[in-house]
Enzyme design. Structure first.
Site, PDB file in Angstrom:
ATOM      1  N   LYS A  28       0.866  -1.197   0.000  1.00 25.70           N
ATOM      2  CA  LYS A  28       0.000   0.000   0.000  1.00 25.70           C
ATOM      3  C   LYS A  28       0.885   1.222   0.000  1.00 25.70           C
ATOM      4  O   LYS A  28       2.007   1.187   0.527  1.00 25.70           O
ATOM      5  CB  LYS A  28      -0.875   0.022   1.252  1.00 25.70           C
ATOM      6  CG  LYS A  28      -2.064   0.937   1.146  1.00 25.70           C
ATOM      7  CD  LYS A  28      -3.186   0.227   0.421  1.00 25.70           C
ATOM      8  CE  LYS A  28      -4.475   0.973   0.419  1.00 25.70           C
ATOM      9  NZ  LYS A  28      -5.579   0.073   0.051  1.00 25.70           N
ATOM     10  N   GLY A  58     -19.493   8.153  -2.483  1.00 25.41           N
ATOM     11  CA  GLY A  58     -18.442   8.348  -3.485  1.00 25.41           C
ATOM     12  C   GLY A  58     -18.504   7.215  -4.497  1.00 25.41           C
ATOM     13  O   GLY A  58     -19.573   6.626  -4.715  1.00 25.41           O
ATOM     14  N   ASN A  59     -17.365   6.887  -5.084  1.00 25.31           N
ATOM     15  CA  ASN A  59     -17.315   5.849  -6.113  1.00 25.31           C
ATOM     16  C   ASN A  59     -17.914   4.539  -5.608  1.00 25.31           C
ATOM     17  O   ASN A  59     -18.844   3.992  -6.194  1.00 25.31           O
ATOM     18  CB  ASN A  59     -15.855   5.666  -6.557  1.00 25.31           C
ATOM     19  CG  ASN A  59     -15.701   4.574  -7.593  1.00 25.31           C
ATOM     20  OD1 ASN A  59     -16.619   4.305  -8.359  1.00 25.31           O
ATOM     21  ND2 ASN A  59     -14.563   3.912  -7.595  1.00 25.31           N
ATOM     22  N   ALA A  60     -17.421   4.031  -4.462  1.00 29.29           N
ATOM     23  CA  ALA A  60     -17.875   2.735  -3.957  1.00 29.29           C
ATOM     24  C   ALA A  60     -19.291   2.821  -3.367  1.00 29.29           C
ATOM     25  O   ALA A  60     -20.169   2.032  -3.732  1.00 29.29           O
ATOM     26  CB  ALA A  60     -16.895   2.201  -2.927  1.00 29.29           C
ATOM     27  N   GLY A  61     -19.541   3.780  -2.482  1.00 24.61           N
ATOM     28  CA  GLY A  61     -20.845   3.899  -1.835  1.00 24.61           C
ATOM     29  C   GLY A  61     -21.953   4.189  -2.836  1.00 24.61           C
ATOM     30  O   GLY A  61     -23.046   3.600  -2.760  1.00 24.61           O
TER      31      GLY A  61
HETATM   32  N1  GLU Z   1      -7.233   0.288  -3.260  1.00 21.18           N
HETATM   33  C1  GLU Z   1      -8.044  -0.860  -3.534  1.00 21.18           C
HETATM   34  C2  GLU Z   1      -8.130  -1.765  -2.325  1.00 21.18           C
HETATM   35  O1  GLU Z   1      -7.954  -1.345  -1.204  1.00 21.18           O
HETATM   36  C3  GLU Z   1      -7.603  -1.581  -4.810  1.00 21.18           C
HETATM   37  C4  GLU Z   1      -6.208  -2.083  -4.819  1.00 21.18           C
HETATM   38  C5  GLU Z   1      -5.753  -2.595  -6.178  1.00 21.18           C
HETATM   39  O2  GLU Z   1      -6.557  -2.642  -7.085  1.00 21.18           O
HETATM   40  O3  GLU Z   1      -4.576  -2.929  -6.272  1.00 21.18           O
HETATM   41  O4  GLU Z   1      -8.451  -2.920  -2.442  1.00 21.18           O
END
Ligand code: GLU
Length: 415
Positions: free
Chosen positions: A102, A216-219
């Site tokens: 991350k 947002g995008n996900a919600g």
């Molecule tokens: N940021 C997203 C997650 O937390 C996607 C990570 C990705 O696609 O590598 O799962």
């Protein structure tokens, strides 16, 4: 408590279930590499500013490191490490051959111009370019980053390396090698898991009610899908407030209002029967299904008792603290954990990476079918461990993932 500590607690519980030794446990709790940098950019408004940046590469036993980059004022090493660790778990739960990483920059993107953000994205890639790449570590979007930022990062990486390398990053714009279906994959995948759980429990969506934190995008996409399934969405919230109606909201109208640049509660005055509340009210809404799709640590031991939902779908990463999780579990609330519920995003990122590497691009239907099959398979594997061992879906997800990760580590002679 710090986010990384939460991760350790989940690992310790699942390790006990798998009877892993202390030595193996401690390896599973230690990141392989923690990279730090200070990114300085000239601001469009004048002057310069420096932002702390991180990339944590947690575990790559199952494949190259994979995970998003967030731009958030509270991003720090502890949080980024916890999220990197969760990426390793997530990839293993859905069985894709990738590890966990991350990234984060401690910045409030709302205070910077678009030009500033592009410069920051380029500085991030410059700082970590030796450690990222298609076979090493593949970033993606996360909180407050998006396809546009991924495109800029790809451009910077290709400038540095002097060759076309679309597989170094996922969640890119389609025009730069992005995958169809990636934009909505996180929410799409979570709803697929919810559908599998409802089928398992012989529950019909059209008699259930839902409350969603985050638009947002996900919600927003989760709200749209729940509404299309016939579920009555009785509450939805953004950071400014909660909009509710016991009759069910016209979600398409609410989302169109939000997309036009307004805040969710302001839609109240345009909708008959809708009431407005504080942002956190959504968590205690009288709904069957609660979908936290915003940030971490929203349901804590202070407010867990007020949650009325019987099912919680964790679309955000880490929205429930371990103490709250234990109290919800004790009350029989079913929590579909983040490492399973939101793994549709990284699943389609994996498909994007595969497409980039093969140079053959899939139709939207092929992407969707692949994602749905992957998510359902993961759900059933987790649900059967949970039933066999009498544990929560979270414990079962961690047990499944740690089993797969330790198998790979053993195969490499790492443990
Ligand atoms: N940021 C997203 C997650 O937390 C996607 C990570 C990705 O696609 O590598 O799962």
């Amino acid at each position: 408590m710090a986010a990384f500590e939460y991760f350790k607690q989940h690992v310790a519980k699942a390790s006990a279930l798998l009877e892993l030794s202390d030595d193996v446990q401690s390896k599973l709790m230690t990141p392989n590499r923690v990279l730090r940098a200070e990114l300085t950019i000239p601001l469009e408004a004048g002057g310069t500013q420096t932002f702390p940046a991180y990339r944590v590469q947690f575990n790559n036993a199952r494949g190259p490191y994979k995970g998003g980059i967030r731009f958030h004022p509270e991003a720090d090493e502890d949080e980024v490490s916890a999220l990197a660790a969760m990426m390793a778990i997530k990839c293993a739960v859905v069985g894709i051959p990738l590890g966990g990483a991350k990234g984060g920059v401690a910045v409030d993107p709302k205070k910077l111009s678009q030009k500033d953000l592009h410069l920051l994205a380029r500085e991030y890639v410059k700082a970590f370019s030796d450690y990222i790449g298609p076979d090493q570590d593949i970033p993606a979007p996360d909180v407050y980053t998006n396809a546009e930022i991924m495109g800029v990062m790809l451009d910077e990486y290709e400038r540095i390396t002097g060759k076309s390398q679309p597989a170094m990053i996922t969640g890119k714009p389609i025009s730069l090698g992005g995958s169809l279906g990636r934009g909505t994959a996180t929410a799409d995948g979570s709803i697929e898991v919810l559908k599998a759980l409802l089928e398992d429990r012989h529950l019909e969506a059209d008699v259930l009610t839902a409350a969603i934190q985050g638009a947002g995008n996900a919600g927003g996409q989760a709200a749209h899908l729940l509404y299309s399934m016939g579920m009555s969405v009785v509450s939805i919230a953004d950071s400014k407030g909660t909009l509710s109606s016991s009759e069910g909201l016209d979600i398409e109208k609410v989302l169109a209002f939000k997309e036009a640049g307004n805040h969710i509660p302001d839609a109240g005055s345009h909708m008959e029967g809708a009431t407005i509340g504080a942002s956190e009210d959504v968590l205690s809404a009288a709904a069957d299904v609660l979908v936290p799709a915003a940030l971490e640590e929203q349901i804590t031991k202070e407010n867990a008792e007020s949650v009325q939902a019987g099912i919680i779908l964790e679309v955000a990463n880490g929205p429930i603290t371990p103490e709250a999780d234990a109290s919800l579990c004790a009350r029989g609330v079913v929590v579909i954990p983040d490492v399973l519920a939101n793994a549709g995003g990284v699943t389609v990122s994996y498909f994007e990476w595969v497409q980039n590497r093969s140079g053959y691009y899939w139709s939207a239907d092929i992407v969707r079918e692949g994602m749905q099959t992957t998510m359902r398979k993961a759900y059933h594997a987790v649900a059967s461990i949970a039933a066999e061992r009498g544990v929560s879906l979270r414990e079962a997800s961690y047990a499944l993932a740690l089993e797969r990760i330790t198998e790979a580590m053993r195969g490499r002679g790492e443990i």
